[in-house]
Design an enzyme around this catalytic site. Structure first.
Site, mmCIF file in Angstrom:
data_model
loop_
_atom_site.group_PDB
_atom_site.id
_atom_site.type_symbol
_atom_site.label_atom_id
_atom_site.label_comp_id
_atom_site.label_asym_id
_atom_site.label_seq_id
_atom_site.Cartn_x
_atom_site.Cartn_y
_atom_site.Cartn_z
ATOM 1 N N LYS A 48 -15.806 4.025 -1.288
ATOM 2 C CA LYS A 48 -15.360 5.654 -0.849
ATOM 3 C C LYS A 48 -13.923 5.697 -0.474
ATOM 4 C CE LYS A 48 -16.127 6.562 3.743
ATOM 5 N NZ LYS A 48 -16.294 7.699 4.982
ATOM 6 N N LYS B 294 -9.553 7.127 4.916
ATOM 7 C CA LYS B 294 -8.225 7.328 5.671
ATOM 8 C C LYS B 294 -7.919 5.755 6.267
ATOM 9 C CE LYS B 294 -10.008 10.944 8.322
ATOM 10 N NZ LYS B 294 -11.282 10.343 9.127
ATOM 11 N N LYS C 58 -18.341 -1.375 8.609
ATOM 12 C CA LYS C 58 -17.268 -1.440 9.386
ATOM 13 C C LYS C 58 -17.121 -2.385 10.444
ATOM 14 C CE LYS C 58 -15.885 3.893 9.499
ATOM 15 N NZ LYS C 58 -15.308 4.744 10.101
HETATM 16 N N1 AQP Z 1 -14.510 9.697 0.249
HETATM 17 C C1 AQP Z 1 -15.423 10.677 0.572
HETATM 18 N N2 AQP Z 1 -15.913 11.465 -0.191
HETATM 19 C C2 AQP Z 1 -16.578 12.712 0.271
HETATM 20 N N3 AQP Z 1 -16.590 12.977 1.628
HETATM 21 C C3 AQP Z 1 -15.930 12.373 2.581
HETATM 22 N N4 AQP Z 1 -15.998 12.319 3.930
HETATM 23 C C4 AQP Z 1 -15.186 11.290 4.131
HETATM 24 N N5 AQP Z 1 -14.700 10.514 3.144
HETATM 25 C C5 AQP Z 1 -15.320 11.171 2.068
HETATM 26 C C6 AQP Z 1 -16.524 13.588 4.476
HETATM 27 O O1 AQP Z 1 -15.539 14.007 5.544
HETATM 28 C C7 AQP Z 1 -16.012 14.292 6.714
HETATM 29 C C8 AQP Z 1 -15.074 13.842 7.792
HETATM 30 O O2 AQP Z 1 -15.036 12.449 7.702
HETATM 31 P P1 AQP Z 1 -14.591 11.555 8.942
HETATM 32 O O3 AQP Z 1 -13.081 11.819 8.685
HETATM 33 O O4 AQP Z 1 -15.109 12.038 10.334
HETATM 34 O O5 AQP Z 1 -15.097 9.992 8.708
HETATM 35 P P2 AQP Z 1 -15.180 9.057 7.698
HETATM 36 O O6 AQP Z 1 -16.423 9.584 6.788
HETATM 37 O O7 AQP Z 1 -15.365 7.957 8.035
HETATM 38 O O8 AQP Z 1 -13.731 9.163 6.870
HETATM 39 P P3 AQP Z 1 -12.941 8.158 6.631
HETATM 40 O O9 AQP Z 1 -12.050 8.842 5.727
HETATM 41 O O10 AQP Z 1 -13.609 6.864 5.936
HETATM 42 O O11 AQP Z 1 -12.312 7.830 7.859
HETATM 43 P P4 AQP Z 1 -12.266 6.446 8.350
HETATM 44 O O12 AQP Z 1 -11.394 5.522 7.569
HETATM 45 O O13 AQP Z 1 -11.402 6.523 9.549
HETATM 46 O O14 AQP Z 1 -13.621 5.965 8.694
HETATM 47 C C9 AQP Z 1 -17.418 13.730 6.776
HETATM 48 O O15 AQP Z 1 -18.464 14.797 6.595
HETATM 49 C C10 AQP Z 1 -17.475 12.766 5.642
HETATM 50 O O16 AQP Z 1 -18.711 12.696 5.055
#
Ligand code: AQP
Length: 334
Positions: free
Chosen positions: A198, A201, A114
């Site tokens: 992955k 968002k 990040k």
């Molecule tokens: N691609 C993914 N596959 C499986 N699980 C996922 N999670 C997120 N992306 C995937 C799971 O969703 C839960 C919430 O995640 P989060 O939104 O708190 O944070 P993150 O993992 O950082 O998700 P994003 O979409 O990548 O958000 P941004 O872009 O804001 O950092 C967690 O249990 C995560 O494992």
């Protein structure tokens, strides 16, 4: 003594929730609420480790609650609230900042991903984020944490922090060592544009993900444009595993149809990807579009969503304050 099981997990309000959040986390949240006491938190303090526009953040908190409810969480069964409304999270995070080691944080790969190439410019919050995550979990003495595989390393750190606290303050078993609950089959849903990244968002291209609010046309378009492969679908798993984008599409299809990868391969091996994509769009539309409609309906009644958060905050705060009293005592704070 049999320990009471308690589930905790959080989701960042950083934008539209997507298929990765749904398959990796939310579906698991819903099935766990039938078996155990569960606390699900909208982790707004984690979100601000990267800059969020204040208005967007407020809307995203409500939208995350709406997504929780639309995918099946029941606020009468599970505690649903936003992190910043319970001050215990930040107080415990500070205490745990003093337990956690810099060397441990330096190994966190999500910070490296990040922060990008210019780490000097990343916020201090982003660096110590895993300590706050440990505080979220330990504040409630949670025993189980459902997360996607991307969070496995952070959860291992939470376990190390719990163990070190119990050792340092000579209070064996004070904090339970939390167990990760990672879905076996679909631990990580990948971007539709790059099978090695992955689904996320914050990825710039909206074509990289299926959002829970996407309508049927958007789903069809995104799946049509999803990267696959120029050769027909392979016959066996070992060939498929060499093609990350194709594997991702088949993985998603398997999960949505509750089949395993081998069963899906038996159905589609040798066919063109367009065949798989048509079927995949259909199953996504039938499961995701109704969720999106429900999210939009709930967002029309913001007062109701605020009420859910208020009730959840009150319940969470009672547990947090009770545990914090003991934590302060262990540490020697008056
Ligand atoms: N691609 C993914 N596959 C499986 N699980 C996922 N999670 C997120 N992306 C995937 C799971 O969703 C839960 C919430 O995640 P989060 O939104 O708190 O944070 P993150 O993992 O950082 O998700 P994003 O979409 O990548 O958000 P941004 O872009 O804001 O950092 C967690 O249990 C995560 O494992």
């Amino acid at each position: 003594m049999i320990k009471k099981k308690l589930v905790f997990s959080g989701v960042q309000p950083t934008g539209n929730l997507h298929l990765g959040n749904y398959l990796g986390a939310l579906k698991n949240f819903v099935s766990l609420q039938k078996e155990m006491e569960c606390i699900y938190c909208v982790v707004d303090l984690h979100a601000i480790t990267t800059f969020q526009k204040p208005n967007d953040l407020q809307n995203n908190v409500l939208e995350t609650v709406a997504s929780f409810i639309s995918t099946g969480l029941d606020p009468n069964k599970s505690i649903i609230f936003n992190q910043s409304s319970v001050p215990g999270h930040t107080e415990l995070a500070w205490i745990l900042n003093c337990v956690s080691r810099i060397g441990w944080l330096n190994r966190m790969t999500q910070f490296k991903d990040k922060a990008g190439s210019d780490k000097e410019k990343a916020s201090v919050g982003l660096y110590v984020y895993p300590n706050l995550m440990a505080a979220d979990i330990l504040l409630y003495k949670s025993t189980h944490v459902p997360v996607g595989a991307d969070q496995k390393q952070h959860l291992e750190l939470s376990r190390d922090i719990a163990q070190k606290f119990n050792n340092d303050f000579n209070c064996k078993d004070f904090f339970p060592i939390p167990e990760p609950l990672i879905p076996k089959k679909v631990s990580r849903i990948m971007s539709l544009r790059d099978g090695t990244k992955k689904m996320s968002k914050s990825e710039e291209s909206d074509l990289s993900r299926i959002n829970l609010k996407d309508n049927a046309d958007e789903i069809i378009k995104k799946i049509k444009k999803a990267k696959s492969d120029s050769e027909p679908i392979p016959e066996n798993l070992s060939d498929l595993e060499k093609k990350p984008e194709a594997l991702n599409l088949i993985n998603i299809y398997a999960e949505m149809t509750r089949k395993n990868l081998e069963e899906v391969l038996n159905e589609v091996a040798g066919k063109e990807y367009s065949f798989l994509k048509t079927n995949l769009s259909e199953v996504l539309i039938s499961e995701i579009v109704p969720i999106g409609k429900e999210i939009k309906k709930l967002l029309d009644d913001k007062a109701h969503l605020m009420q859910i958060l208020k009730k959840g905050k009150e319940k969470a705060n009672i547990i947090a304050e009770e545990n914090l009293k003991n934590i302060r005592e262990k540490v020697g704070l008056i």
